[in-house]
Design a protein around this motif. Structure first.
Motif, PDB file in Angstrom:
ATOM      1  N   ALA A  20      -1.182  -3.639  20.145  1.00  0.00           N
ATOM      2  CA  ALA A  20      -1.464  -4.289  19.051  1.00  0.00           C
ATOM      3  C   ALA A  20      -2.720  -3.984  18.562  1.00  0.00           C
ATOM      4  O   ALA A  20      -3.783  -3.628  18.535  1.00  0.00           O
ATOM      5  CB  ALA A  20      -2.494  -5.260  20.425  1.00  0.00           C
ATOM      6  N   GLN A  21      -2.619  -4.798  16.756  1.00  0.00           N
ATOM      7  CA  GLN A  21      -3.839  -4.431  16.473  1.00  0.00           C
ATOM      8  C   GLN A  21      -3.587  -5.453  15.038  1.00  0.00           C
ATOM      9  O   GLN A  21      -2.201  -6.235  14.932  1.00  0.00           O
ATOM     10  CB  GLN A  21      -3.428  -3.323  16.040  1.00  0.00           C
ATOM     11  N   LYS A  22      -4.559  -5.903  14.612  1.00  0.00           N
ATOM     12  CA  LYS A  22      -5.173  -6.602  13.052  1.00  0.00           C
ATOM     13  C   LYS A  22      -4.705  -5.252  11.887  1.00  0.00           C
ATOM     14  O   LYS A  22      -5.599  -4.189  11.468  1.00  0.00           O
ATOM     15  CB  LYS A  22      -6.851  -6.998  13.196  1.00  0.00           C
ATOM     16  N   VAL A  23      -3.914  -5.748  10.925  1.00  0.00           N
ATOM     17  CA  VAL A  23      -3.879  -4.639  10.171  1.00  0.00           C
ATOM     18  C   VAL A  23      -4.219  -5.462   8.660  1.00  0.00           C
ATOM     19  O   VAL A  23      -3.983  -6.478   8.221  1.00  0.00           O
ATOM     20  CB  VAL A  23      -2.298  -4.385   9.621  1.00  0.00           C
ATOM     21  N   THR A  24      -5.139  -4.937   7.722  1.00  0.00           N
ATOM     22  CA  THR A  24      -5.523  -6.181   6.352  1.00  0.00           C
ATOM     23  C   THR A  24      -5.295  -4.837   5.542  1.00  0.00           C
ATOM     24  O   THR A  24      -5.288  -3.370   5.316  1.00  0.00           O
ATOM     25  CB  THR A  24      -7.204  -5.955   6.822  1.00  0.00           C
ATOM     26  N   GLY A 128      -9.081   2.689  17.937  1.00  0.00           N
ATOM     27  CA  GLY A 128      -8.838   3.630  17.115  1.00  0.00           C
ATOM     28  C   GLY A 128      -8.641   2.396  16.542  1.00  0.00           C
ATOM     29  O   GLY A 128      -8.097   1.203  16.247  1.00  0.00           O
ATOM     30  N   THR A 129      -8.972   2.872  14.490  1.00  0.00           N
ATOM     31  CA  THR A 129      -8.817   2.101  14.028  1.00  0.00           C
ATOM     32  C   THR A 129      -8.147   3.394  12.048  1.00  0.00           C
ATOM     33  O   THR A 129      -8.869   4.499  12.054  1.00  0.00           O
ATOM     34  CB  THR A 129     -10.449   1.885  12.673  1.00  0.00           C
ATOM     35  N   LEU A 130      -7.275   2.888  11.316  1.00  0.00           N
ATOM     36  CA  LEU A 130      -7.084   3.886  10.789  1.00  0.00           C
ATOM     37  C   LEU A 130      -6.918   3.395   9.300  1.00  0.00           C
ATOM     38  O   LEU A 130      -7.086   1.840   9.205  1.00  0.00           O
ATOM     39  CB  LEU A 130      -5.484   4.672  11.162  1.00  0.00           C
ATOM     40  N   ILE A 131      -7.776   4.267   8.889  1.00  0.00           N
ATOM     41  CA  ILE A 131      -8.329   3.559   7.448  1.00  0.00           C
ATOM     42  C   ILE A 131      -6.839   4.657   6.036  1.00  0.00           C
ATOM     43  O   ILE A 131      -6.821   5.418   5.948  1.00  0.00           O
ATOM     44  CB  ILE A 131      -9.544   3.321   6.839  1.00  0.00           C
ATOM     45  N   LEU A 132      -6.618   3.775   5.495  1.00  0.00           N
ATOM     46  CA  LEU A 132      -5.522   4.510   4.308  1.00  0.00           C
ATOM     47  C   LEU A 132      -6.164   4.184   2.756  1.00  0.00           C
ATOM     48  O   LEU A 132      -6.061   2.956   3.017  1.00  0.00           O
ATOM     49  CB  LEU A 132      -4.280   4.518   4.589  1.00  0.00           C
ATOM     50  N   ASP A 133      -6.739   4.980   2.431  1.00  0.00           N
ATOM     51  CA  ASP A 133      -7.359   5.160   1.333  1.00  0.00           C
ATOM     52  C   ASP A 133      -6.173   5.187  -0.688  1.00  0.00           C
ATOM     53  O   ASP A 133      -5.903   6.791  -0.397  1.00  0.00           O
ATOM     54  CB  ASP A 133      -8.711   5.306   0.168  1.00  0.00           C
ATOM     55  N   ALA A 134      -6.076   4.527  -1.268  1.00  0.00           N
ATOM     56  CA  ALA A 134      -5.403   5.262  -3.032  1.00  0.00           C
ATOM     57  C   ALA A 134      -6.542   5.119  -3.463  1.00  0.00           C
ATOM     58  O   ALA A 134      -6.978   4.573  -3.780  1.00  0.00           O
ATOM     59  CB  ALA A 134      -3.879   4.727  -2.518  1.00  0.00           C
ATOM     60  N   SER A 135      -6.640   6.237  -4.073  1.00  0.00           N
ATOM     61  CA  SER A 135      -7.986   6.027  -5.950  1.00  0.00           C
ATOM     62  C   SER A 135      -7.223   6.411  -6.967  1.00  0.00           C
ATOM     63  O   SER A 135      -5.743   7.883  -6.875  1.00  0.00           O
ATOM     64  CB  SER A 135      -8.713   6.751  -5.264  1.00  0.00           C
ATOM     65  N   ASP A 136      -7.471   5.981  -7.921  1.00  0.00           N
ATOM     66  CA  ASP A 136      -6.704   6.168  -9.230  1.00  0.00           C
ATOM     67  C   ASP A 136      -7.969   7.409  -9.497  1.00  0.00           C
ATOM     68  O   ASP A 136      -8.176   7.718  -9.765  1.00  0.00           O
ATOM     69  CB  ASP A 136      -7.451   5.088 -10.691  1.00  0.00           C
ATOM     70  N   ALA A 137      -7.078   8.728 -10.012  1.00  0.00           N
ATOM     71  CA  ALA A 137      -7.163   9.808  -9.712  1.00  0.00           C
ATOM     72  C   ALA A 137      -8.317   9.783 -11.041  1.00  0.00           C
ATOM     73  O   ALA A 137      -9.009  10.762 -11.873  1.00  0.00           O
ATOM     74  CB  ALA A 137      -5.763  11.115 -10.039  1.00  0.00           C
ATOM     75  N   ALA A 138      -7.844   9.321 -12.274  1.00  0.00           N
ATOM     76  CA  ALA A 138      -8.472   9.380 -13.781  1.00  0.00           C
ATOM     77  C   ALA A 138     -10.191   8.624 -13.633  1.00  0.00           C
ATOM     78  O   ALA A 138     -10.844   8.900 -14.376  1.00  0.00           O
ATOM     79  CB  ALA A 138      -7.628   8.861 -14.995  1.00  0.00           C
ATOM     80  N   LEU A 142     -11.606   3.771  -5.550  1.00  0.00           N
ATOM     81  CA  LEU A 142     -10.473   3.202  -4.743  1.00  0.00           C
ATOM     82  C   LEU A 142      -9.467   2.077  -5.624  1.00  0.00           C
ATOM     83  O   LEU A 142      -9.972   0.827  -6.956  1.00  0.00           O
ATOM     84  CB  LEU A 142     -11.141   2.993  -3.684  1.00  0.00           C
ATOM     85  N   VAL A 143      -8.517   2.193  -5.663  1.00  0.00           N
ATOM     86  CA  VAL A 143      -7.445   1.040  -6.314  1.00  0.00           C
ATOM     87  C   VAL A 143      -6.991   0.672  -5.139  1.00  0.00           C
ATOM     88  O   VAL A 143      -6.269  -0.942  -4.955  1.00  0.00           O
ATOM     89  CB  VAL A 143      -6.047   1.741  -6.857  1.00  0.00           C
ATOM     90  N   TRP A 144      -6.425   0.693  -3.235  1.00  0.00           N
ATOM     91  CA  TRP A 144      -5.475   0.489  -2.459  1.00  0.00           C
ATOM     92  C   TRP A 144      -5.863   1.019  -1.407  1.00  0.00           C
ATOM     93  O   TRP A 144      -6.844   1.470  -1.161  1.00  0.00           O
ATOM     94  CB  TRP A 144      -4.233   0.626  -2.573  1.00  0.00           C
ATOM     95  N   ARG A 145      -6.144   0.094   0.082  1.00  0.00           N
ATOM     96  CA  ARG A 145      -7.054   0.280   1.210  1.00  0.00           C
ATOM     97  C   ARG A 145      -5.897  -0.233   2.131  1.00  0.00           C
ATOM     98  O   ARG A 145      -5.560  -1.718   2.243  1.00  0.00           O
ATOM     99  CB  ARG A 145      -8.223  -0.109   1.401  1.00  0.00           C
ATOM    100  N   GLY A 146      -5.693   0.181   2.972  1.00  0.00           N
ATOM    101  CA  GLY A 146      -4.750  -0.694   4.398  1.00  0.00           C
ATOM    102  C   GLY A 146      -6.077  -0.405   5.289  1.00  0.00           C
ATOM    103  O   GLY A 146      -6.537   1.296   5.695  1.00  0.00           O
ATOM    104  N   SER A 147      -5.837  -0.963   6.507  1.00  0.00           N
ATOM    105  CA  SER A 147      -7.060  -0.541   7.752  1.00  0.00           C
ATOM    106  C   SER A 147      -6.284  -1.331   8.881  1.00  0.00           C
ATOM    107  O   SER A 147      -5.687  -2.277   8.868  1.00  0.00           O
ATOM    108  CB  SER A 147      -8.485  -0.584   7.823  1.00  0.00           C
ATOM    109  N   GLY A 148      -5.786  -0.934  10.199  1.00  0.00           N
ATOM    110  CA  GLY A 148      -5.611  -1.488  11.087  1.00  0.00           C
ATOM    111  C   GLY A 148      -5.882  -0.235  12.672  1.00  0.00           C
ATOM    112  O   GLY A 148      -6.688   0.262  12.557  1.00  0.00           O
TER     113      GLY A 148
END
Length: 148
Positions: A20-24, A128-138, A142-148
Motif C-alpha cells: 500500500a503506497q502513495k506515489v507522487t 519506507g519512502t523511495l525517491i527517484l530524481d532526474a536532473s538536467d546534466a547541463a 532537478l527536472v523530474w521527481r517521483g516518490s512513493g
C-alpha cells in the motif's frame, strides 16, 4: 521521457515489498524531455539506501526501465543524471478488538450487568519512502521527481 521516468519509478516500487503506497510524480514543465537520449546513474553518500540488497534491486530496475524506454546509459556527458534516495522510519500500528454482552432485568428500577473484554495488539513495522530524481546534466537542476 516523462512516461519513461514514470515507468522506471513504478517498476522500482514494484521491487519493494510495500503493498500500500502513495506515489507522487512531479516534473519541470519547461524542460524538453523529448531531447533526452542518454542518462547516467549516480550515487551520493546521502542518497544511499540502508539495505544494500534492496538498493541494488531498485537501481537495476531503474536502469532496466530507462534502457527499455529507449534511453542509453553512458558513463560521461549524459543528458540527465538519475539517482535514488531511500528513507525508513519505524512505526507502530494498533489493533483493538472488543467483545462483550450486557443485560438488564427488572423494569424501571431493575438491575443491569454485563461483561466485556478488550484486547489491544501493537504491530511494529518499517515504513519506507523511495525517491527517484532526474536532473538536467547541463543546468544541474532537478527536472523530474517521483516518490512513493
Amino acid at each position: 521521457m516523462r512516461k519513461i521516468l514514470g515507468l522506471a519509478f513504478i517498476l522500482a516500487l514494484v521491487a519493494t515489498p510495500a503493498l500500500a503506497q502513495k506515489v507522487t510524480i512531479d516534473y519541470s514543465h519547461e524542460f524538453d524531455f523529448k531531447s533526452v537520449k542518454t542518462f547516467q546513474y549516480v550515487t551520493f553518500e546521502e542518497s544511499k539506501v540502508a539495505n544494500p540488497l534492496m538498493a541494488e534491486r531498485v537501481v537495476n530496475r531503474v536502469r532496466e526501465a530507462l534502457t527499455k524506454g529507449g534511453l542509453q546509459e553512458v558513463t560521461e556527458n549524459p543528458d540527465i543524471y538519475v539517482t535514488c534516495h531511500g528513507t525508513t522510519e519505524e512505526r507502530t500500528s494498533y489493533n483493538t478488538t472488543s467483545f462483550g454482552y450486557g443485560g438488564y432485568w427488572g423494569g424501571w428500577y431493575g438491575w443491569g450487568g454485563g461483561m466485556g473484554t478488550t484486547t489491544i495488539n501493537a504491530y511494529d513495522y518499517t515504513e519506507g519512502t523511495l525517491i527517484l530524481d532526474a536532473s538536467d546534466a547541463a543546468e544541474k537542476k532537478l527536472v523530474w521527481r517521483g516518490s512513493g
